[in-house]
Design a protein around this motif. Structure first.
Motif, PDB file in Angstrom:
ATOM      1  N   VAL A 138      26.230  27.456   5.935  1.00  9.71           N
ATOM      2  CA  VAL A 138      25.162  26.464   5.892  1.00  9.71           C
ATOM      3  C   VAL A 138      24.645  26.393   4.462  1.00  9.71           C
ATOM      4  O   VAL A 138      24.431  27.419   3.820  1.00  9.71           O
ATOM      5  CB  VAL A 138      24.018  26.839   6.858  1.00  9.71           C
ATOM      6  N   ILE A 139      24.450  25.185   3.973  1.00 12.35           N
ATOM      7  CA  ILE A 139      23.889  24.970   2.643  1.00 12.35           C
ATOM      8  C   ILE A 139      22.603  24.173   2.792  1.00 12.35           C
ATOM      9  O   ILE A 139      22.593  23.081   3.378  1.00 12.35           O
ATOM     10  CB  ILE A 139      24.863  24.225   1.719  1.00 12.35           C
ATOM     11  N   GLY A 140      21.496  24.719   2.280  1.00 10.47           N
ATOM     12  CA  GLY A 140      20.230  23.990   2.307  1.00 10.47           C
ATOM     13  C   GLY A 140      19.615  23.937   3.688  1.00 10.47           C
ATOM     14  O   GLY A 140      19.618  24.922   4.442  1.00 10.47           O
ATOM     15  N   ASP A 141      19.102  22.776   4.061  1.00  6.86           N
ATOM     16  CA  ASP A 141      18.388  22.580   5.310  1.00  6.86           C
ATOM     17  C   ASP A 141      19.338  22.769   6.499  1.00  6.86           C
ATOM     18  O   ASP A 141      20.318  22.038   6.629  1.00  6.86           O
ATOM     19  CB  ASP A 141      17.790  21.172   5.330  1.00  6.86           C
ATOM     20  N   PRO A 142      19.061  23.719   7.371  1.00  6.20           N
ATOM     21  CA  PRO A 142      19.952  23.926   8.526  1.00  6.20           C
ATOM     22  C   PRO A 142      20.063  22.699   9.426  1.00  6.20           C
ATOM     23  O   PRO A 142      21.056  22.559  10.155  1.00  6.20           O
ATOM     24  CB  PRO A 142      19.296  25.096   9.274  1.00  6.20           C
ATOM     25  N   ASP A 143      19.040  21.819   9.391  1.00  7.88           N
ATOM     26  CA  ASP A 143      19.065  20.625  10.228  1.00  7.88           C
ATOM     27  C   ASP A 143      19.828  19.470   9.606  1.00  7.88           C
ATOM     28  O   ASP A 143      19.965  18.407  10.232  1.00  7.88           O
ATOM     29  CB  ASP A 143      17.633  20.181  10.540  1.00  7.88           C
ATOM     30  N   ASP A 144      20.291  19.648   8.387  1.00  7.51           N
ATOM     31  CA  ASP A 144      21.104  18.615   7.751  1.00  7.51           C
ATOM     32  C   ASP A 144      22.335  18.375   8.617  1.00  7.51           C
ATOM     33  O   ASP A 144      23.042  19.324   8.977  1.00  7.51           O
ATOM     34  CB  ASP A 144      21.517  19.081   6.362  1.00  7.51           C
ATOM     35  N   PRO A 145      22.626  17.106   8.954  1.00  2.00           N
ATOM     36  CA  PRO A 145      23.776  16.843   9.843  1.00  2.00           C
ATOM     37  C   PRO A 145      25.117  17.262   9.256  1.00  2.00           C
ATOM     38  O   PRO A 145      26.101  17.390   9.993  1.00  2.00           O
ATOM     39  CB  PRO A 145      23.714  15.327  10.062  1.00  2.00           C
ATOM     40  N   LEU A 146      25.164  17.499   7.935  1.00  2.44           N
ATOM     41  CA  LEU A 146      26.415  17.959   7.332  1.00  2.44           C
ATOM     42  C   LEU A 146      26.678  19.434   7.621  1.00  2.44           C
ATOM     43  O   LEU A 146      27.806  19.908   7.462  1.00  2.44           O
ATOM     44  CB  LEU A 146      26.391  17.734   5.818  1.00  2.44           C
ATOM     45  N   ASN A 147      25.645  20.175   8.013  1.00  5.77           N
ATOM     46  CA  ASN A 147      25.799  21.596   8.323  1.00  5.77           C
ATOM     47  C   ASN A 147      26.271  21.811   9.751  1.00  5.77           C
ATOM     48  O   ASN A 147      25.930  21.039  10.645  1.00  5.77           O
ATOM     49  CB  ASN A 147      24.468  22.319   8.096  1.00  5.77           C
ATOM     50  N   PRO A 148      27.026  22.884   9.973  1.00  4.69           N
ATOM     51  CA  PRO A 148      27.604  23.788   8.973  1.00  4.69           C
ATOM     52  C   PRO A 148      28.859  23.198   8.341  1.00  4.69           C
ATOM     53  O   PRO A 148      29.547  22.378   8.946  1.00  4.69           O
ATOM     54  CB  PRO A 148      27.942  25.033   9.785  1.00  4.69           C
ATOM     55  N   TRP A 149      29.139  23.626   7.108  1.00  6.54           N
ATOM     56  CA  TRP A 149      30.376  23.265   6.441  1.00  6.54           C
ATOM     57  C   TRP A 149      31.472  24.230   6.911  1.00  6.54           C
ATOM     58  O   TRP A 149      31.243  25.422   7.043  1.00  6.54           O
ATOM     59  CB  TRP A 149      30.216  23.380   4.925  1.00  6.54           C
ATOM     60  N   ALA A 150      32.653  23.703   7.148  1.00  2.32           N
ATOM     61  CA  ALA A 150      33.764  24.548   7.592  1.00  2.32           C
ATOM     62  C   ALA A 150      35.050  24.083   6.923  1.00  2.32           C
ATOM     63  O   ALA A 150      35.322  22.873   6.845  1.00  2.32           O
ATOM     64  CB  ALA A 150      33.914  24.505   9.108  1.00  2.32           C
ATOM     65  N   ALA A 184      33.261  37.263  -2.009  1.00  2.29           N
ATOM     66  CA  ALA A 184      32.752  36.070  -2.678  1.00  2.29           C
ATOM     67  C   ALA A 184      32.061  35.126  -1.705  1.00  2.29           C
ATOM     68  O   ALA A 184      31.066  34.487  -2.049  1.00  2.29           O
ATOM     69  CB  ALA A 184      33.891  35.350  -3.393  1.00  2.29           C
ATOM     70  N   ILE A 185      32.573  35.058  -0.487  1.00  2.00           N
ATOM     71  CA  ILE A 185      31.973  34.172   0.518  1.00  2.00           C
ATOM     72  C   ILE A 185      30.771  34.824   1.185  1.00  2.00           C
ATOM     73  O   ILE A 185      29.682  34.242   1.265  1.00  2.00           O
ATOM     74  CB  ILE A 185      33.024  33.776   1.569  1.00  2.00           C
ATOM     75  N   LEU A 186      30.932  36.041   1.645  1.00  2.00           N
ATOM     76  CA  LEU A 186      29.882  36.675   2.446  1.00  2.00           C
ATOM     77  C   LEU A 186      28.692  37.121   1.611  1.00  2.00           C
ATOM     78  O   LEU A 186      27.588  37.301   2.148  1.00  2.00           O
ATOM     79  CB  LEU A 186      30.467  37.866   3.213  1.00  2.00           C
ATOM     80  N   GLU A 187      28.870  37.298   0.300  1.00  2.00           N
ATOM     81  CA  GLU A 187      27.775  37.756  -0.543  1.00  2.00           C
ATOM     82  C   GLU A 187      27.208  36.655  -1.428  1.00  2.00           C
ATOM     83  O   GLU A 187      26.398  36.928  -2.318  1.00  2.00           O
ATOM     84  CB  GLU A 187      28.254  38.930  -1.412  1.00  2.00           C
ATOM     85  N   ASP A 188      27.608  35.409  -1.194  1.00  2.00           N
ATOM     86  CA  ASP A 188      27.085  34.288  -1.975  1.00  2.00           C
ATOM     87  C   ASP A 188      25.664  33.964  -1.511  1.00  2.00           C
ATOM     88  O   ASP A 188      25.453  33.551  -0.363  1.00  2.00           O
ATOM     89  CB  ASP A 188      27.996  33.066  -1.802  1.00  2.00           C
ATOM     90  N   ASP A 189      24.688  34.126  -2.406  1.00  2.00           N
ATOM     91  CA  ASP A 189      23.289  33.914  -2.033  1.00  2.00           C
ATOM     92  C   ASP A 189      22.968  32.459  -1.713  1.00  2.00           C
ATOM     93  O   ASP A 189      21.931  32.171  -1.099  1.00  2.00           O
ATOM     94  CB  ASP A 189      22.377  34.395  -3.168  1.00  2.00           C
ATOM     95  N   GLU A 190      23.811  31.536  -2.135  1.00  2.00           N
ATOM     96  CA  GLU A 190      23.549  30.122  -1.878  1.00  2.00           C
ATOM     97  C   GLU A 190      24.052  29.675  -0.513  1.00  2.00           C
ATOM     98  O   GLU A 190      23.812  28.535  -0.115  1.00  2.00           O
ATOM     99  CB  GLU A 190      24.195  29.271  -2.975  1.00  2.00           C
ATOM    100  N   LEU A 191      24.737  30.558   0.193  1.00  2.00           N
ATOM    101  CA  LEU A 191      25.288  30.214   1.498  1.00  2.00           C
ATOM    102  C   LEU A 191      24.548  30.972   2.587  1.00  2.00           C
ATOM    103  O   LEU A 191      24.363  32.181   2.493  1.00  2.00           O
ATOM    104  CB  LEU A 191      26.775  30.561   1.560  1.00  2.00           C
ATOM    105  N   ASP A 192      24.141  30.260   3.616  1.00  2.00           N
ATOM    106  CA  ASP A 192      23.497  30.881   4.773  1.00  2.00           C
ATOM    107  C   ASP A 192      24.487  30.962   5.930  1.00  2.00           C
ATOM    108  O   ASP A 192      25.348  30.102   6.095  1.00  2.00           O
ATOM    109  CB  ASP A 192      22.270  30.065   5.202  1.00  2.00           C
TER     110      ASP A 192
END
Length: 220
Positions: free
Chosen positions: A114-126, A78-86
């Motif tokens: 990572v969600i969305g723009d990789p440069d977003d300061p919220l990324n990466p989510w952990a 579910a995590i590794l194959e989620d297309d919305e997660l980079d």
């Protein structure tokens, strides 16, 4: 990114809930084991593993129980194959321990993405997850000891022939920790195919602080 999958995140109100007597010794022991293993180190993966070991849990393999293995395979996909997660990553350590003479399993995990723009300061989510399983449970655990642990009443509940779930909002003494779930799936429930297991689970996840960040203050 929850190990117990979306089925255990279903929240509804307005259902008749089973009447509970006073919590049993087992109910209190189940929640106490979760609190001892999952609360002290919840802000980090390594500190969570250390807390589990300090609470007397022994490391086991993912194949230590067939339902543990099936559930983890579903969760990891579910995590590794989620297309919305980079750039997703997933790590987990598995533990076993007897509670009131019955085998139980604990999972400590770390997922990042990572969600969305990789440069977003919220990324990466952990997120650091801690999950206590009783695959042999034949009835739900009384939720009262969980309310005592998190220091607040139940927010939402659902109970029918497929699942009994109680949800508590973020506990104010535990900053960065999200909702707490206590869920029971009986044998024969159609949710077993979706989750990979039947029985009881108590779980929460905590947003991992940035490296070097100060200890967060409690909300209350």
């Amino acid at each position: 990114m929850r190990l117990a999958t979306a089925a255990l995140g279903v929240i509804a109100a307005g259902h008749d809930l089973p009447a509970f007597a006073m919590p049993s010794a087992y109910d209190r022991a189940f929640v106490a084991e979760f609190e001892q293993a999952c609360v002290p180190g919840r802000l980090g993966y390594e500190t969570s593993r250390q807390a589990a070991s300090a609470a007397g849990w022994r490391e086991v393999g993912q194949d230590a129980h067939p339902e543990l293995d099936a559930m983890m395979q579903i969760a990891e996909r579910a995590i590794l194959e989620d297309d919305e997660l980079d750039d997703p990553t997933f790590d987990a350590t598995f533990y076993g321990k007897d509670i009131e003479g019955r085998s139980h399993f604990l999972v400590v995990s770390r997922s990042s993405f990572v969600i969305g723009d990789p440069d977003d300061p919220l990324n990466p989510w952990a997120y650091i997850g801690c999950y206590l399983y009783d695959f042999d449970a034949t009835q739900p655990v009384d939720p009262a000891p969980v309310s005592d642990m998190v220091g607040k009443p139940i927010s939402h509940s659902i109970s029918d022939e497929t699942i009994t779930t109680h949800v508590w909002g973020p506990p104010c003494p535990m900053p960065r920790t999200g909702d707490t779930y206590l869920s029971y799936i009986p044998d024969g429930s159609p949710l077993v195919a979706r989750t990979g297991f039947s029985g009881q689970v108590l779980k929460f996840e905590t947003s991992e602080p940035d490296p070097g960040a100060p200890e967060p203050e409690p909300y209350c």
